[in-house]
Design a protein around this motif. Structure first.
Motif, short mmCIF file in Angstrom:
data_model
loop_
_atom_site.label_atom_id
_atom_site.label_comp_id
_atom_site.label_asym_id
_atom_site.label_seq_id
_atom_site.Cartn_x
_atom_site.Cartn_y
_atom_site.Cartn_z
N ARG A 29 0.84 -1.19 0.00
CA ARG A 29 0.00 0.00 0.00
C ARG A 29 0.88 1.24 0.00
O ARG A 29 2.05 1.21 0.39
CB ARG A 29 -0.94 -0.01 1.21
N ARG A 66 -12.22 -1.40 -1.20
CA ARG A 66 -12.53 -1.54 0.22
C ARG A 66 -13.08 -0.22 0.77
O ARG A 66 -12.82 0.86 0.24
CB ARG A 66 -11.27 -1.93 0.99
N ARG A 67 -13.78 -0.30 1.89
CA ARG A 67 -14.51 0.85 2.42
C ARG A 67 -13.60 1.98 2.91
O ARG A 67 -14.02 3.13 2.96
CB ARG A 67 -15.42 0.40 3.58
N ASP A 68 -12.35 1.67 3.27
CA ASP A 68 -11.46 2.72 3.77
C ASP A 68 -10.68 3.42 2.67
O ASP A 68 -9.80 4.24 2.94
CB ASP A 68 -10.50 2.15 4.81
N SER A 69 -11.02 3.16 1.40
CA SER A 69 -10.30 3.76 0.29
C SER A 69 -10.82 5.17 0.01
O SER A 69 -12.03 5.37 -0.14
CB SER A 69 -10.47 2.90 -0.97
N PRO A 70 -9.93 6.17 -0.08
CA PRO A 70 -10.37 7.53 -0.44
C PRO A 70 -11.06 7.58 -1.80
O PRO A 70 -12.00 8.35 -1.99
CB PRO A 70 -9.05 8.32 -0.45
N HIS A 85 -14.61 6.49 -1.37
CA HIS A 85 -15.37 7.52 -0.66
C HIS A 85 -15.78 8.63 -1.61
O HIS A 85 -16.94 9.09 -1.59
CB HIS A 85 -14.52 8.08 0.48
#
Length: 312
Positions: free
Chosen positions: A133, A201-205, A208
């Protein structure tokens, strides 16, 4: 502590004891006597003013402080090994090595193609690729383990500085059998109404930003697949499971008969990739040349890719 003197011998003994669990086994491994190991360990504990091992049932059991110290000692020996290897290459007049960090998705095709093209200038040049990452490879640059890494804003890392940058746009990857594949032109959030989506994934900027744009357009996202990487999103879309919105650098790796690609625009979607190096340290001419080459390659390749999309 004022007269603290650590030597490689102290650290080698410490590392061997950590690996074997006893002074006798460490001595055998290092081909020295057991009293010499015990003496080196005592000197190390005195110099550091730390209790590194507890004696239990004839074995040396590492304390919590020893376990934490061992991680740094391992890093130190990795650095020493790199220095020794570099010296060997310099003595042999061997080619240099470029150590590059990039996310898994860019390491799939884009980075190998860039390295392949650049190696035409320097046929003897070797490459070392570390994948992870953006936060991870940025940290490896800051630690001096990599010469260069690709980060995507807003990710940045203390201890690194930006050498140069490039931008990419968003693209829809649409299964060829989906009705949206018949639509041409530039897509927007409203075009994805009722479409099954492949999202990060949900934590990806990036996810969002896309979700915000969809909701602002009155589109409730229908998430069919949630994937960990952009390359995985592209793969799921190529398999016909849904529509993926990804940056064009990734999308162009999946130009296959099974999908169609369309430009996608949302407000505020400015995707900037930074090539970063270790802050406060002069950049080698080779690293700078490679970074400039990468930016030029990306810009030329994306210009041709965008032309293909508009010619549809």
């Amino acid at each position: 502590m004022e007269n603290l003197t650590l030597t490689l011998r102290h650290l080698r003994v410490f590392r061997s004891i950590m690996a074997t669990g006893s002074a006798t086994a460490a001595a055998d491994k290092l081909a020295i006597t057991q009293p010499a190991v015990s003496q080196q360990l005592a000197q190390l504990e005195e110099a550091l003013d730390l209790r590194l091992f507890e004696r239990k049932a004839g074995r040396l059991v590492a304390t919590d402080q020893a376990v934490e110290l061992h991680r740094e000692v391992a890093n130190a020996f990795d650095s020493i090994e790199r220095i020794v290897n570099l010296a060997s290459r310099l003595r042999a007049d061997a080619p240099s090595v470029l150590r590059i960090g990039a996310p898994h998705s860019l390491g799939f095709q884009v980075l190998p193609q860039i390295c392949g093209a650049f190696s035409a200038r320097y046929p003897g040049l070797a490459f070392e690729h570390q994948a992870g990452r953006y936060e991870v490879v940025g940290g490896q640059v800051a630690a001096g383990a990599l010469d260069l890494a690709i980060l995507k804003r807003p990710v940045c890392h203390p201890g690194t500085e930006i050498l140069c940058s490039f931008e990419a746009r968003s693209v829809c990857i649409i299964p060829a059998k989906h009705p949206l594949a018949q639509q041409t032109g530039v897509f927007g959030p409203e075009d994805l109404k009722d479409a099954p989506l492949v999202m990060l994934r949900r934590d990806s900027p990036s996810r969002h930003l896309l979700e915000q744009a969809l909701l602002a357009a009155g589109v409730r996202p229908r998430v069919k697949v949630e994937a960990m990487t952009v390359a995985a999103c592209c793969g799921f879309a190529t398999a016909g499971l849904g529509v993926a919105v990804v940056n064009e650098l990734m999308a162009m790796q999946f130009e296959t008969p099974g999908v169609v690609l369309r430009p996608f625009e949302i407000e505020g979607d400015r995707q900037v990739f930074d090539l970063v190096t270790l802050a406060g340290v002069p950049v080698s001419p080779l690293t700078r040349e490679f970074a400039d080459f990468m930016v030029a390659w990306v810009e030329k390749t994306l210009t041709a890719f965008r032309k293909r999309l508009t010619d549809v």
